[in-house]
Design an enzyme around this catalytic site. Structure first.
Site, short mmCIF file in Angstrom:
data_model
loop_
_atom_site.label_atom_id
_atom_site.label_comp_id
_atom_site.label_asym_id
_atom_site.label_seq_id
_atom_site.Cartn_x
_atom_site.Cartn_y
_atom_site.Cartn_z
N SER A 3 0.87 -1.19 0.00
CA SER A 3 0.00 0.00 0.00
C SER A 3 0.90 1.23 0.00
O SER A 3 2.08 1.13 0.39
CB SER A 3 -0.86 -0.02 1.27
OG SER A 3 -1.47 1.23 1.46
N TYR A 33 -1.73 -0.52 10.58
CA TYR A 33 -1.72 -0.93 9.16
C TYR A 33 -0.37 -0.55 8.54
O TYR A 33 0.29 -1.36 7.90
CB TYR A 33 -2.87 -0.23 8.45
CG TYR A 33 -3.07 -0.58 6.99
CD1 TYR A 33 -3.53 -1.85 6.61
CD2 TYR A 33 -2.83 0.36 5.99
CE1 TYR A 33 -3.74 -2.16 5.27
CE2 TYR A 33 -3.04 0.06 4.65
CZ TYR A 33 -3.50 -1.20 4.29
OH TYR A 33 -3.70 -1.51 2.96
N1 NAP Z 1 -8.65 -0.78 -0.70
C1 NAP Z 1 -7.61 0.03 -0.61
O1 NAP Z 1 -7.76 1.27 -0.57
C2 NAP Z 1 -6.21 -0.53 -0.61
C3 NAP Z 1 -5.14 0.34 -0.86
C4 NAP Z 1 -3.86 -0.17 -0.84
C5 NAP Z 1 -3.63 -1.50 -0.61
N2 NAP Z 1 -4.67 -2.33 -0.36
C6 NAP Z 1 -4.38 -3.74 -0.10
O2 NAP Z 1 -5.00 -4.55 -1.06
C7 NAP Z 1 -5.20 -5.86 -0.52
C8 NAP Z 1 -6.61 -6.33 -0.84
O3 NAP Z 1 -7.54 -5.52 -0.12
P1 NAP Z 1 -8.89 -4.98 -0.79
O4 NAP Z 1 -8.79 -3.53 -0.91
O5 NAP Z 1 -9.21 -5.79 -1.98
O6 NAP Z 1 -9.92 -5.26 0.42
P2 NAP Z 1 -11.07 -6.35 0.60
O7 NAP Z 1 -12.10 -6.22 -0.45
O8 NAP Z 1 -11.48 -6.21 2.03
O9 NAP Z 1 -10.32 -7.72 0.36
C9 NAP Z 1 -9.47 -8.28 1.33
C10 NAP Z 1 -9.37 -9.76 1.04
O10 NAP Z 1 -8.53 -10.32 2.05
C11 NAP Z 1 -9.19 -11.44 2.57
N3 NAP Z 1 -8.82 -11.69 3.95
C12 NAP Z 1 -8.84 -10.85 4.99
N4 NAP Z 1 -8.46 -11.48 6.10
C13 NAP Z 1 -8.20 -12.76 5.74
C14 NAP Z 1 -7.77 -13.90 6.44
N5 NAP Z 1 -7.54 -13.87 7.75
N6 NAP Z 1 -7.60 -15.04 5.75
C15 NAP Z 1 -7.85 -15.11 4.42
N7 NAP Z 1 -8.25 -14.05 3.71
C16 NAP Z 1 -8.42 -12.89 4.37
C17 NAP Z 1 -10.68 -11.16 2.43
O11 NAP Z 1 -11.37 -12.37 2.32
P3 NAP Z 1 -12.29 -13.05 3.43
O12 NAP Z 1 -13.03 -11.97 4.13
O13 NAP Z 1 -13.10 -14.00 2.64
O14 NAP Z 1 -11.36 -13.77 4.31
C18 NAP Z 1 -10.71 -10.44 1.11
O15 NAP Z 1 -10.82 -11.35 0.05
C19 NAP Z 1 -4.90 -5.75 0.97
O16 NAP Z 1 -3.62 -6.27 1.23
C20 NAP Z 1 -4.92 -4.26 1.24
O17 NAP Z 1 -4.09 -3.90 2.30
C21 NAP Z 1 -5.96 -1.88 -0.38
#
Ligand code: NAP
Length: 227
Positions: free
Chosen positions: A133, A146
């Site tokens: 991120s 985070y």
């Molecule tokens: N959204 C943003 O603004 C942003 C910005 C920069 C980076 N990121 C990064 O992008 C990545 C994906 O996030 P996203 O934005 O797509 O959010 P999201 O829609 O909340 O997706 C997160 C994913 O991680 C899974 N997850 C969470 N805890 C888990 C666990 N204990 N075991 C297995 N799976 C788990 C969730 O699946 P389940 O709930 O099914 O477990 C979900 O599929 C993350 O690493 C986040 O830090 C996001």
């Protein structure tokens, strides 16, 4: 043989988009992890997908992912994508949240890499992508835990890269800014409509996954234009 890709956290958001995009291309064999069965339902009928349902912070889930890779006999790309956050002033964060965020954002990608890396060394090929991120490069108030995990993930990847390159293994840090996903599901005050479209981020990432292995994209930062 198809390109074997492991994606953690593929049940929603960025991980789900990446999985959808790769599956459509037809030349990938995917091992997809997540806890939410419903979110993975799109993929259950595909012969090119193995689902590993479970908490990636649990060793048993890591074991199952490792077994799925062993069955395919190959690992080309590992995408450590699963991530969580608890946005609030640090003093309001609980010890339970601290344990959870370190387990999911930092320990799980390190442990899964530790398990799959030896096969990459044997192959003398592989690509490890850590979905980091912008918060893993620039400190952000109220994102203290985070940021700490994402800075840690960057440190891990930067150090591993030095060991990995002589083995022809690439390690990429992928640092997007705000993406319009469910990550901030409990925070209606966050203007997610100004955040980046996950399918557009996916298009860039997939392009990088498909670059010639002689080119090593060590670190990618994608900021949004609108604040
Ligand atoms: N959204 C943003 O603004 C942003 C910005 C920069 C980076 N990121 C990064 O992008 C990545 C994906 O996030 P996203 O934005 O797509 O959010 P999201 O829609 O909340 O997706 C997160 C994913 O991680 C899974 N997850 C969470 N805890 C888990 C666990 N204990 N075991 C297995 N799976 C788990 C969730 O699946 P389940 O709930 O099914 O477990 C979900 O599929 C993350 O690493 C986040 O830090 C996001």
């Amino acid at each position: 043989m198809k390109t074997v890709v492991v994606i953690t956290g593929a049940s929603s958001g960025l991980g789900h988009e990446i999985a959808k995009c790769l599956l459509k291309k037809g030349n990938y064999s995917l091992i997809l992890n997540g806890r939410n069965k419903k979110g993975l339902a799109d993929f259950t009928d595909s012969p090119d997908v193995t689902i590993v349902l479970g908490d990636v912070a649990k060793k048993t889930t890591i074991d199952l992912i490792e077994n799925a890779v062993s069955e395919l006999g190959q690992i080309d790309i590992l995408i450590n994508n699963a991530g969580i956050t608890f946005v609030q002033p640090f003093v309001k964060n609980t010890e339970k949240e601290l344990d959870e965020i370190i387990a999911v954002n930092l320990k799980a990608p390190m442990l899964l890499t530790h398990r799959l890396y030896p096969m990459m060394v044997k192959q003398q090929s592989g690509l490890i992508v850590n979905i980091n991120s912008v918060a893993g490069k620039e400190a952000k108030a109220n994102h203290t835990m985070y940021s700490a995990t994402k800075f840690g993930l960057k440190g891990f990847a930067d150090a591993l890269r030095l060991e990995a390159k002589p083995n022809r293994i690439r390690v990429m840090n992928f640092h997007p800014g705000g993406i319009n996903t469910d990550l901030y599901r409990n925070m209606p005050e966050i203007p997610k409509e100004k955040y980046m479209d996950p399918s557009k981020i996916t298009a860039i990432l997939v392009h990088l996954l498909e670059t010639d292995p002689s080119i090593a994209p060590d670190e990618i930062v994608l900021n949004r234009m609108t604040k």
